[in-house]
Design an enzyme around this catalytic site. Structure first.
Site, PDB file in Angstrom:
ATOM      1  CG  HIS A 103      -1.884   1.076   1.323  1.00 43.02           C
ATOM      2  ND1 HIS A 103      -2.060   1.845   2.434  1.00 43.02           N
ATOM      3  CD2 HIS A 103      -2.767   1.541   0.405  1.00 43.02           C
ATOM      4  CE1 HIS A 103      -3.012   2.731   2.223  1.00 43.02           C
ATOM      5  NE2 HIS A 103      -3.460   2.571   0.988  1.00 43.02           N
ATOM      6  NE  ARG A 104      -1.536   6.040   1.808  1.00 43.33           N
ATOM      7  CZ  ARG A 104      -1.877   6.831   2.800  1.00 43.33           C
ATOM      8  NH1 ARG A 104      -0.960   7.606   3.362  1.00 43.33           N
ATOM      9  NH2 ARG A 104      -3.106   6.885   3.242  1.00 43.33           N
ATOM     10  CD  GLU A 137      -3.041   2.516  -3.001  1.00 46.51           C
ATOM     11  OE1 GLU A 137      -3.957   3.334  -3.114  1.00 46.51           O
ATOM     12  OE2 GLU A 137      -2.027   2.755  -2.301  1.00 46.51           O
ATOM     13  CG  ASP A 168      -2.548   7.060  -2.886  1.00 47.68           C
ATOM     14  OD1 ASP A 168      -3.641   6.495  -2.906  1.00 47.68           O
ATOM     15  OD2 ASP A 168      -1.654   6.809  -2.038  1.00 47.68           O
ATOM     16  CG  HIS A 213      -2.657   9.606   0.352  1.00 47.06           C
ATOM     17  ND1 HIS A 213      -3.302  10.389   1.282  1.00 47.06           N
ATOM     18  CD2 HIS A 213      -3.389   8.481   0.241  1.00 47.06           C
ATOM     19  CE1 HIS A 213      -4.372   9.750   1.720  1.00 47.06           C
ATOM     20  NE2 HIS A 213      -4.452   8.593   1.103  1.00 47.06           N
ATOM     21  CD  GLU A 219      -7.015   5.775  -3.672  1.00 46.40           C
ATOM     22  OE1 GLU A 219      -6.196   5.190  -2.931  1.00 46.40           O
ATOM     23  OE2 GLU A 219      -7.935   6.491  -3.231  1.00 46.40           O
ATOM     24  CE  LYS A 275      -5.885   9.017  -2.393  1.00 48.22           C
ATOM     25  NZ  LYS A 275      -6.837   8.300  -1.525  1.00 48.22           N
ATOM     26  CG  ASP A 320      -0.009   0.891   5.300  1.00 49.29           C
ATOM     27  OD1 ASP A 320      -0.045   1.464   4.204  1.00 49.29           O
ATOM     28  OD2 ASP A 320      -0.883   1.050   6.180  1.00 49.29           O
TER      29      ASP A 320
HETATM   30  O1  G3P Z   1      -6.405   0.950  -1.879  1.00 54.16           O
HETATM   31  C1  G3P Z   1      -7.229   1.965  -1.438  1.00 54.16           C
HETATM   32  C2  G3P Z   1      -6.552   2.821  -0.435  1.00 54.16           C
HETATM   33  O2  G3P Z   1      -5.291   3.206  -0.875  1.00 54.16           O
HETATM   34  C3  G3P Z   1      -7.400   3.987  -0.105  1.00 54.16           C
HETATM   35  O3  G3P Z   1      -6.896   4.702   0.951  1.00 54.16           O
HETATM   36  O4  G3P Z   1      -6.351   6.913   1.680  1.00 54.16           O
HETATM   37  O5  G3P Z   1      -4.611   5.169   1.621  1.00 54.16           O
HETATM   38  O6  G3P Z   1      -5.452   6.130  -0.489  1.00 54.16           O
HETATM   39  P1  G3P Z   1      -5.770   5.773   0.917  1.00 54.16           P
HETATM   40 MG    MG Z   2      -4.578   4.878  -1.984  1.00 56.34          MG
END
Ligand code: G3P
Ligand code: MG
Length: 246
Positions: free
Chosen positions: A11-12, A38, A40, A53, A112, A114, A235
């Site tokens: 994640h990120r 993943e 953003d 993000h 993702e 935004k 994460d």
């Molecule tokens: O995979 C979705 C997730 O990344 C959404 O939350 O705020 O970390 O971008 P956020």
């Molecule tokens: Mg995200």
């Protein structure tokens, strides 16, 4: 028949283990054997799509403003590594193009998008073009919390996979409203607490994969594995490596 091993995503990149949405975070996910990352994305003032993000840089660099108010040459000078650890001092915000070129043919990418507005700032078209130029269709998911963004992506190129992100408080009726107005998604990305048998049955009915995000606690990782989700977005890639790849 056994389910195939769930897809593991950082994640990120690997936000718990390296500065979020930076090349070292993506590299770490790759090195730890993740199937994907993943990240953003937002558009900056000079038009480039960058990995970031928040709409503002404040959380990463105190005193700094909106990503949209900087040109890419300006963003490139900013240090988005030190907030995480001095070991990452000088790390910078990458452009989506760099991420696609370095990782696009090696891992799944969950990009993702935004944006809170109903109207587009042109980011969808730009991302779709970058993917088309590189013929990256197979292992890419374009996801968002914003249904208008997802709808635009799918209208631009129906070969692209799209994913719907959910927050714990988006209710079942809200999910259904999304689906009434949109084409079917490849995947649903809920928070861990939303995932139970009923959620999985719902996803199965609409033939969407379930890829929960923010799955960080070992007990939660194990619960979701036992339920049979299609993937996990964490994460902490090192935890997925231990618990999923064992
Ligand atoms: O995979 C979705 C997730 O990344 C959404 O939350 O705020 O970390 O971008 P956020
Ligand atoms: Mg995200």
């Amino acid at each position: 028949m056994m389910n195939p091993r769930p897809l593991c995503f950082g994640h990120r990149g690997a936000a718990g283990e390296a500065p979020e949405n930076t090349l070292p975070a993506f590299q770490r996910a790759l090195e730890l054997g993740m199937d994907g990352i993943e990240l953003d994305v937002l558009r900056c003032r000079s038009g480039e799509v960058v990995a970031a993000h928040d709409l503002t840089l404040r959380r990463l660099i105190p005193g700094h403003g909106r990503v949209k108010s900087y040109t890419y040459p300006e963003l490139k000078t900013l240090d988005v590594g030190s907030h995480f650890s001095p070991r990452f001092a000088g790390e910078r915000i990458p452009r989506l193009e760099e991420v696609l070129d370095q990782f696009g043919s090696r891992m799944w990418l969950d990009i993702e998008i935004k944006g809170r507005s109903i109207r587009s700032d042109g980011i969808e078209e730009q991302i779709v073009r970058l993917l088309q130029e590189r013929k990256l269709f197979e292992n890419v998911i374009l996801s968002s919390f914003n249904p208008f963004i997802v709808r635009r992506v799918q209208a631009l190129d129906s070969r692209l996979k799209v994913g719907f992100n959910y927050l714990q408080d988006s209710s079942e009726p809200l999910r259904k409203v999304w689906f009434r107005s949109l084409a079917l998604p490849f995947s649903l990305h809920p928070q861990p607490a939303q995932v139970d048998q009923a959620f999985l049955a719902y996803a199965q009915k609409i033939k969407a994969k379930v890829l929960p995000w923010g799955v960080n606690e070992p007990a939660e990782i194990q619960r979701l594995l036992a339920l049979g989700v299609d993937g996990l977005i964490s994460d902490y890639p090192s935890r997925l490596q231990i618990l999923v790849h064992k």
